[in-house]
Design a protein around this motif. Structure first.
Motif, mmCIF file in Angstrom:
data_model
loop_
_atom_site.group_PDB
_atom_site.id
_atom_site.type_symbol
_atom_site.label_atom_id
_atom_site.label_comp_id
_atom_site.label_asym_id
_atom_site.label_seq_id
_atom_site.Cartn_x
_atom_site.Cartn_y
_atom_site.Cartn_z
ATOM 1 N N GLY A 1 -7.624 11.800 -1.568
ATOM 2 C CA GLY A 1 -6.184 11.655 -1.722
ATOM 3 C C GLY A 1 -5.577 10.524 -0.905
ATOM 4 N N SER A 2 -6.391 9.802 -0.133
ATOM 5 C CA SER A 2 -5.842 8.707 0.661
ATOM 6 C C SER A 2 -6.200 7.371 0.014
ATOM 7 C CB SER A 2 -6.371 8.760 2.095
ATOM 8 O OG SER A 2 -7.738 8.456 2.119
ATOM 9 N N SER A 3 -5.656 6.301 0.558
ATOM 10 C CA SER A 3 -5.899 4.976 0.010
ATOM 11 C C SER A 3 -7.321 4.509 0.286
ATOM 12 C CB SER A 3 -4.928 3.966 0.609
ATOM 13 O OG SER A 3 -5.233 2.665 0.151
ATOM 14 N N LYS A 4 -7.822 3.688 -0.610
ATOM 15 C CA LYS A 4 -9.138 3.090 -0.395
ATOM 16 C C LYS A 4 -9.016 1.751 0.333
ATOM 17 C CE LYS A 4 -9.155 1.445 -5.150
ATOM 18 N NZ LYS A 4 -8.773 2.257 -6.259
ATOM 19 N N TYR A 5 -7.785 1.397 0.731
ATOM 20 C CA TYR A 5 -7.546 0.130 1.422
ATOM 21 C C TYR A 5 -7.011 0.341 2.835
ATOM 22 C CZ TYR A 5 -7.882 -1.677 -3.322
ATOM 23 O OH TYR A 5 -8.310 -1.976 -4.582
ATOM 24 N N THR A 6 -7.367 -0.571 3.720
ATOM 25 C CA THR A 6 -6.894 -0.551 5.098
ATOM 26 C C THR A 6 -5.398 -0.877 5.128
ATOM 27 O OG1 THR A 6 -9.052 -1.284 5.861
ATOM 28 C CG2 THR A 6 -7.230 -1.618 7.374
ATOM 29 N N GLY A 7 -4.644 -0.158 5.975
ATOM 30 C CA GLY A 7 -3.220 -0.427 6.158
ATOM 31 C C GLY A 7 -2.319 0.197 5.116
ATOM 32 N N VAL A 8 -2.882 1.035 4.232
ATOM 33 C CA VAL A 8 -2.109 1.611 3.125
ATOM 34 C C VAL A 8 -2.225 3.132 3.157
ATOM 35 C CG1 VAL A 8 -1.863 1.709 0.608
ATOM 36 C CG2 VAL A 8 -2.496 -0.441 1.716
ATOM 37 N N SER A 9 -1.106 3.805 2.906
ATOM 38 C CA SER A 9 -1.100 5.269 2.817
ATOM 39 C C SER A 9 -0.099 5.675 1.744
ATOM 40 C CB SER A 9 -0.727 5.889 4.159
ATOM 41 O OG SER A 9 0.574 5.477 4.547
ATOM 42 N N PHE A 10 -0.241 6.912 1.259
ATOM 43 C CA PHE A 10 0.666 7.401 0.223
ATOM 44 C C PHE A 10 1.696 8.329 0.847
ATOM 45 C CE2 PHE A 10 1.977 10.098 -3.361
ATOM 46 C CZ PHE A 10 2.363 9.106 -4.253
ATOM 47 N N LYS A 11 2.956 8.111 0.538
ATOM 48 C CA LYS A 11 4.063 8.934 1.042
ATOM 49 C C LYS A 11 4.532 9.821 -0.101
ATOM 50 C CE LYS A 11 7.184 9.780 4.277
ATOM 51 N NZ LYS A 11 6.889 10.236 5.602
ATOM 52 N N LYS A 12 4.208 11.131 -0.010
ATOM 53 C CA LYS A 12 4.532 12.064 -1.090
ATOM 54 C C LYS A 12 6.024 12.151 -1.362
ATOM 55 C CE LYS A 12 0.549 15.114 -0.756
ATOM 56 N NZ LYS A 12 0.087 16.466 -0.438
ATOM 57 N N LYS A 13 6.838 12.190 -0.298
ATOM 58 C CA LYS A 13 8.294 12.329 -0.467
ATOM 59 C C LYS A 13 8.878 11.205 -1.320
ATOM 60 C CE LYS A 13 9.670 14.910 3.626
ATOM 61 N NZ LYS A 13 10.462 14.861 4.861
ATOM 62 N N LEU A 14 8.338 10.016 -1.160
ATOM 63 C CA LEU A 14 8.831 8.856 -1.904
ATOM 64 C C LEU A 14 8.051 8.615 -3.196
ATOM 65 C CD1 LEU A 14 9.165 6.326 1.054
ATOM 66 C CD2 LEU A 14 10.992 7.683 0.020
ATOM 67 N N PRO B 1 -10.796 -3.449 1.694
ATOM 68 C CA PRO B 1 -11.187 -2.055 1.420
ATOM 69 C C PRO B 1 -11.601 -1.330 2.690
ATOM 70 C CG PRO B 1 -12.863 -3.582 0.641
ATOM 71 C CD PRO B 1 -11.745 -4.407 1.190
ATOM 72 N N LYS B 2 -11.373 -0.003 2.702
ATOM 73 C CA LYS B 2 -11.838 0.824 3.818
ATOM 74 C C LYS B 2 -13.334 1.043 3.656
ATOM 75 C CE LYS B 2 -7.769 3.659 4.716
ATOM 76 N NZ LYS B 2 -7.210 5.010 4.566
ATOM 77 N N SER B 3 -13.992 1.387 4.740
ATOM 78 C CA SER B 3 -15.394 1.791 4.675
ATOM 79 C C SER B 3 -15.461 3.082 3.873
ATOM 80 C CB SER B 3 -15.940 2.062 6.075
ATOM 81 O OG SER B 3 -15.792 0.926 6.869
ATOM 82 N N GLU C 1 -1.025 1.052 -5.338
ATOM 83 C CA GLU C 1 -1.837 0.919 -4.129
ATOM 84 C C GLU C 1 -2.307 -0.519 -3.904
ATOM 85 O OE1 GLU C 1 -5.794 3.255 -2.485
ATOM 86 O OE2 GLU C 1 -5.388 3.251 -4.628
ATOM 87 N N GLU C 2 -2.698 -1.200 -4.981
ATOM 88 C CA GLU C 2 -3.226 -2.556 -4.856
ATOM 89 C C GLU C 2 -2.175 -3.541 -4.346
ATOM 90 O OE1 GLU C 2 -3.844 -0.499 -7.428
ATOM 91 O OE2 GLU C 2 -5.977 -0.205 -6.992
ATOM 92 N N ALA C 3 -0.935 -3.398 -4.799
ATOM 93 C CA ALA C 3 0.145 -4.274 -4.334
ATOM 94 C C ALA C 3 0.397 -4.068 -2.849
ATOM 95 C CB ALA C 3 1.419 -4.025 -5.140
ATOM 96 N N ALA C 4 0.384 -2.810 -2.409
ATOM 97 C CA ALA C 4 0.567 -2.506 -0.985
ATOM 98 C C ALA C 4 -0.574 -3.117 -0.168
ATOM 99 C CB ALA C 4 0.634 -0.998 -0.770
ATOM 100 N N ALA C 5 -1.795 -2.982 -0.674
ATOM 101 C CA ALA C 5 -2.963 -3.506 0.036
ATOM 102 C C ALA C 5 -2.943 -5.028 0.106
ATOM 103 C CB ALA C 5 -4.243 -3.021 -0.646
ATOM 104 N N ALA C 6 -2.495 -5.673 -0.966
ATOM 105 C CA ALA C 6 -2.419 -7.142 -0.979
ATOM 106 C C ALA C 6 -1.396 -7.629 0.049
ATOM 107 C CB ALA C 6 -2.062 -7.640 -2.372
ATOM 108 N N ASP C 7 -0.249 -6.942 0.140
ATOM 109 C CA ASP C 7 0.755 -7.344 1.131
ATOM 110 C C ASP C 7 0.288 -7.042 2.558
ATOM 111 O OD1 ASP C 7 2.433 -8.541 -0.622
ATOM 112 O OD2 ASP C 7 4.069 -7.073 -0.448
#
Length: 185
Positions: free
Chosen positions: A21-34, A12-14, A56-62
Motif C-alpha cells: 500500500g505504500s509508494s514504490k518510489y523514494t520521497g513519495v507517500s499516499f495521503k488517504k484523506k486527500l 525507486p525504493k529497494s 505516484e509517478e508525477a510525485a516521484a519525478a518531482d
C-alpha cells in the motif's frame, strides 16, 4: 519551486523496503484523506513539502527534481546507485515458493516453546509490525521469507522454503521423521 529544473526519472525504493500500500518510489507517500500522492524531501534536517499529485509517478519525478535542485546531481546519482545495489542484493535472494507444494508447519518440541512465542520452527512474532515472520538460514545467513497475518501460514512457508532450499530430507529431519523406504516386494 522547481521551475527551470530539468525532468528527472524517479528513484525507486529497494524491493525489501516497499510496504504493501505504500509508494514504490523514494520521497513519495499516499495521503488517504486527500486521496493524493505526496512528495516530500528532507533538507538540512527539516521535512519540506514538494506537492500533492494525482499519480505516484508525477510525485516521484518531482521528488527527483527536488533532489537535483537542493542536493545536486551527485546526490541523485548516489541515490540511484544505492537503489540499484540494494535491488540486485534483494533480487539475488527472493523467495519464490510457487513451485513448491503446500507443506504443513514444523512444530517445535513442547519444551522449546516460550510463552508468547510461535509453536512452529522458523517462525517468530515481529512486535513492531504486529505480524508473524518466517525466516530460514541458508549458507550461514538468516533470510526472511516474509511477514504473515497468521502463524500457520508463516510456518507453512517456512516448511516450503526448507523443501526448496534444503530438500525434503531436511524437512523430514526437522519433523523428526527420518524418511526411509521399505521394499515390500
Amino acid at each position: 519551486d522547481l521551475t527551470g529544473i530539468p525532468p528527472q526519472s524517479p528513484i525507486p525504493k529497494s524491493k525489501g523496503r516497499i510496504k504493501e500500500g505504500s509508494s514504490k518510489y523514494t520521497g513519495v507517500s499516499f495521503k488517504k484523506k486527500l486521496s493524493k500522492w505526496l512528495a516530500k524531501i528532507r533538507i538540512d534536517g527539516k521535512q519540506r513539502y514538494i506537492g500533492a499529485y494525482e499519480n505516484e509517478e508525477a510525485a516521484a519525478a518531482d521528488y527527483a527534481r527536488a533532489v537535483f535542485k537542493y542536493k545536486g546531481q551527485g546526490a541523485l546519482d548516489k541515490a540511484r546507485e544505492q537503489r540499484a545495489r540494494d535491488t540486485s542484493r534483494v533480487d539475488a535472494f527472493t523467495f519464490d515458493l510457487t513451485d513448491v507444494p503446500p507443506q504443513s508447519p514444523v512444530p517445535k518440541c513442547a519444551g522449546y516453546i516460550k510463552e508468547g512465542a510461535s509453536k512452529y520452527t522458523g517462525v517468530s512474532f515481529n512486535k513492531p509490525k504486529k505480524k508473524w515472520q518466517a525466516q530460514i538460514e541458508i549458507e550461514g545467513k538468516t533470510r526472511r521469507i516474509g511477514h504473515y497475518e497468521n502463524e500457520e501460514e508463516a510456518g507453512s512457508d517456512y516448511a516450503r522454503a526448507v523443501v526448496k532450499y534444503k530438500g525434503q530430507e531436511a524437512l523430514d529431519r526437522a519433523r523428526g521423521q527420518d524418511s526411509f523406504i521399505i521394499d515390500l516386494s
